[in-house]
Design an enzyme around this catalytic site. Structure first.
Site, PDB file in Angstrom:
ATOM      1  N   GLU A 181     113.837  13.220  -8.738  1.00 38.86           N
ATOM      2  CA  GLU A 181     114.981  13.946  -8.515  1.00 38.86           C
ATOM      3  C   GLU A 181     115.806  13.892  -9.819  1.00 38.86           C
ATOM      4  O   GLU A 181     116.493  14.733 -10.516  1.00 38.86           O
ATOM      5  CB  GLU A 181     115.963  13.951  -7.463  1.00 38.86           C
TER       6      GLU A 181
ATOM      7  N   HIS B 246     117.225  12.729   6.571  1.00 39.58           N
ATOM      8  CA  HIS B 246     116.954  14.253   6.461  1.00 39.58           C
ATOM      9  C   HIS B 246     118.081  14.950   7.089  1.00 39.58           C
ATOM     10  O   HIS B 246     118.048  16.076   7.418  1.00 39.58           O
ATOM     11  CB  HIS B 246     115.622  14.535   7.186  1.00 39.58           C
TER      12      HIS B 246
END
Lengths: 345, 351
Positions: free
Chosen positions: A78, A145
């Site tokens: 990322e 998540h």
């Protein structure tokens, strides 16, 4: 860019043009599709967004339509691809980065806070860059998540943070974010992505929702609820109960943009109702409620008839098992209870 | 490679290289004077012994001032590259003196400034990040089909960061046309290279990313130039990312506040014998590519240029304090602290 492919728009990305209702997720896909069609400098970077169409299928069909130069499948890094997006933005492109789950944005924290958000101030020019992805709990996703990441970035001057709660706002805000010359963190609650109740027919025209403006979800006299994201809908449920069972009318403000924040909308409402409840799904300590309360204290202290209160998740990692997660997350009953306390104060 | 090889460079270019080396050294020496006089804001990070790495490498790229040339991400120890890319000497001093008239209007320090027309992007202090940024800049070159390449400098220390790895891996996969320039000066602040990595040469890291890498004597300006020129040709022709290690030694402390008592003085003395400016000057004379008087004239001209530029800048104003709220966003102005603009009046708050 040199390689736009000439193919007709896929059916699933043009529902609005046929007058069909769309989900919040489809509204986001349409916003991306329309902006990429209108502006060749817009392109996408992210994990599994091309061949696979994205973990949530937001970009399904984009690779086939726009080609591999505008829909780039990246390594799992990322920081690397968010930083690369920043470099491309320097050169006049308008990258939209997808973080597969916003929980995974942490490797990009360095480049976002030290580089991207400071670019204009350091004299390196505008940074037209959107970082978007799914956030939020309620899906039994566990600690990695399910997180909301806004407060990790809220303390970052130069960054804008957007968090829509409806399909209309999601489309209009994302289009505005892509056209904005400042970096925008765009949070999409995955529990809202395909919520049937949020399906709506959107205007078949090019519209934006301006960043930095809150929305009054419903008018009320007795109490102000300031909230955003999925908690808008829980607050509306709570307001229905308070109306039916207590005869209380609640003013609900959906912030839509968290940074910069629409202080006027909050203060105007507090001056009308004299009571403030802040509801957010994010955890409690260091949550946005603290900042909102401080601003109201500075700008409307004399209008308050009760202490400012908040309903939030508890200060814990997001737990996996349903019974734990339901306890962790703020629920409609929590909002009702706090509102009754404030009304009776 | 013989000492007599000029790598195809003519007299004019050979002199230009000398001037860039001299300018780096003299400008930094001028900064030392300014710092002792109290004019410099913040640290002073000398490049003594490393000048040839930046100069030789930047000289191998296509430098333009109209936004069509190659791109540089320099570091504080690569000022020579910044000058070759058109970085203005007065702006250099303005930056070190935190002047409002400088390119960052006092928001950022020293070489941390930008000119996208001339093709340079200043660093952020965590230097590994710049690999990611240059990956994106050069990705845009590839996507648009432009024949431009990028060059990013960073130290041996930055080679240990996650950002370095993520940026390099992304660049390698995307075949971004860029050259990573590892400034291996053997020290990351006080940390020696063997505590930063187990590889014998930073060039050994290249194969781990599937890219080509070279290692070169960073005190030899012509060898650096030639190595980078060949790397640039490969990068430009579609090979994608490459790496070049510059081997040299940081002969002064991390910054002027660092007496580097952790370094063996004998080692410093040894590297003084390989001073890049001295050895290049000898080579120019020995090969009759320049005369003593020609080089002396360059020395004098550079000395005067630095003296005049610095003196001009000294009296320029500092930025206006309230300007600190400008340019956080393109379209939203952040609030002034309310206590700065009016005397707080509690009674007024209740009306």
């Amino acid at each position: 860019m040199t390689t736009t492919m000439e193919t007709s728009a896929p059916e699933h990305l043009t529902k609005t043009s046929r007058g069909e209702a769309v989900t919040l997720l489809e509204a986001i896909s349409e916003a991306l599709f329309e902006e990429m069609t209108a502006d060749e400098s817009v392109f996408l970077l992210g994990e599994d967004i091309g061949v696979y169409g994205g973990a949530f299928k937001v970009t399904r069909g984009f690779l086939e339509h726009f080609g591999a130069n505008r829909v780039i499948d990246t390594p799992i890094a990322e920081g690397g691809f968010t930083g690369a997006a920043a470099g491309a933005a320097h050169m006049g492109l308008r990258p939209v980065v997808e973080i597969q789950f916003m929980d995974f944005i942490s490797p990009a924290y360095d480049v976002i806070t030290n580089y991207i958000a400071t670019s204009l101030y350091r004299g390196a020019g505008p940074m037209p860059l959107v970082i978007r992805g799914p956030v939020g709990g309620g899906n039994r996703g566990g600690p990695f998540h399910s997180q909301n990441v806004e407060m990790a970035f809220f303390h970052t001057p130069g960054l804008k943070i957007v968090y829509p709660s409806t399909a209309y706002d999601a489309k209009g805000l994302l289009k505005a974010a892509i056209r904005d010359d400042n970096p925008v963190l765009f949070e999409e609650h995955k529990g809202l992505y395909r919520a049937p109740a949020l399906r709506e027919v959107l205007p078949d025209e090019d519209f934006v929702v301006p960043l930095g403006k809150a929305r009054t979800v419903r008018e009320g006299q007795d109490l102000t609820v300031v909230t955003y994201g999925a908690m808008v809908h829980k607050s509306v449920e709570a307001a229905d109960i308070l109306d039916a069972e207590d005869g209380l009318s609640v003013d609900i403000i959906d912030l839509r943009t968290l940074l910069p924040m629409d202080d006027d909308a909050i203060v105007d409402s507090v001056k009308k109702t004299n009571r403030l409840l802040i509801v957010h799904e994010d955890t409690r300590t260091g949550g946005i409620a603290g900042e909102i309360a401080m601003r109201v204290s500075e700008k409307a202290f004399e209008w308050l008839d009760a202490p400012m209160l908040r309903v939030t998740a508890i200060d814990a990692p997001v737990p996996y098992s349903g019974s734990l997660e339901d306890y962790f997350l703020p629920q409609v009953d929590d909002v009702v209870k706090a509102a009754r306390y404030l009304a009776a104060y | 490679m013989s000492d007599r090889d000029s790598y195809g460079l003519g007299r004019k270019e050979l002199h230009e290289l000398y001037r860039a080396l001299r300018l780096t050294r003299t400008a930094e020496e001028r900064l030392e004077i300014l710092q002792k006089q109290g004019h410099v804001t913040g640290g002073l990070y000398r490049s003594l012994g490393q000048e040839a790495g930046a100069v030789g490498a930047a000289f191998a790229l296509r430098r333009r001032d109209d936004g069509t040339g190659d791109f540089l991400a320099h570091t504080v120890r690569a000022a020579g590259a910044l000058f070759l890319f058109g970085g203005d000497l007065e702006d250099f001093f303005r930056q070190y003196m935190a002047k409002g008239s400088g390119p960052t209007r006092g928001r950022e320090a020293n070489v941390h400034w930008f000119d996208f027309q001339k093709g340079f992007v200043g660093p952020v202090s965590p230097l590994g990040t710049m690999i990611e940024i240059m990956a994106g800049i050069t990705l845009s070159f590839r996507l648009r089909g432009e024949e431009r390449i990028g060059m990013v400098f960073y130290g041996d220390g930055a080679s240990s960061t996650g950002a370095w790895h993520e940026g390099l891996n992304f660049a390698a996969v995307q075949r971004c046309p860029m050259i990573l320039m590892v400034e291996n000066n053997q020290w990351a602040f006080s940390t020696p290279t063997h505590k930063n990595t187990r590889v014998a040469s930073f060039a050994d890291k290249g194969p781990g990313y599937g890219i080509g890498a070279d290692s070169v004597d960073g005190t030899d300006v012509l060898e650096v130039f030639d190595t980078v020129r060949r790397a640039a040709t490969l990068v430009r022709s579609g090979e994608g990312t490459r790496m070049v290690e510059l081997r040299y030694f940081r002969r002064l402390g991390h910054a002027q506040h660092d007496p580097q008592d952790y370094v063996d003085p004998a080692l410093i003395a040894e590297w003084e014998k390989k001073d890049p400016l001295d050895q290049y000057r000898r080579r120019l004379i020995n090969n009759e590519w320049a005369t003593e008087s020609e080089l002396d004239a360059i020395d004098s001209e550079v000395f005067e240029a630095c003296r005049v530029a610095a003196e001009k800048v000294i009296d320029e104003p500092k930025p206006h304090g309230p300007d600190a709220v400008d340019d956080v966003y393109t379209d939203v102005r952040v609030a002034y602290p309310w206590t700065r603009s009016e005397a707080p009046n509690p009674a007024a708050a209740r009306t």
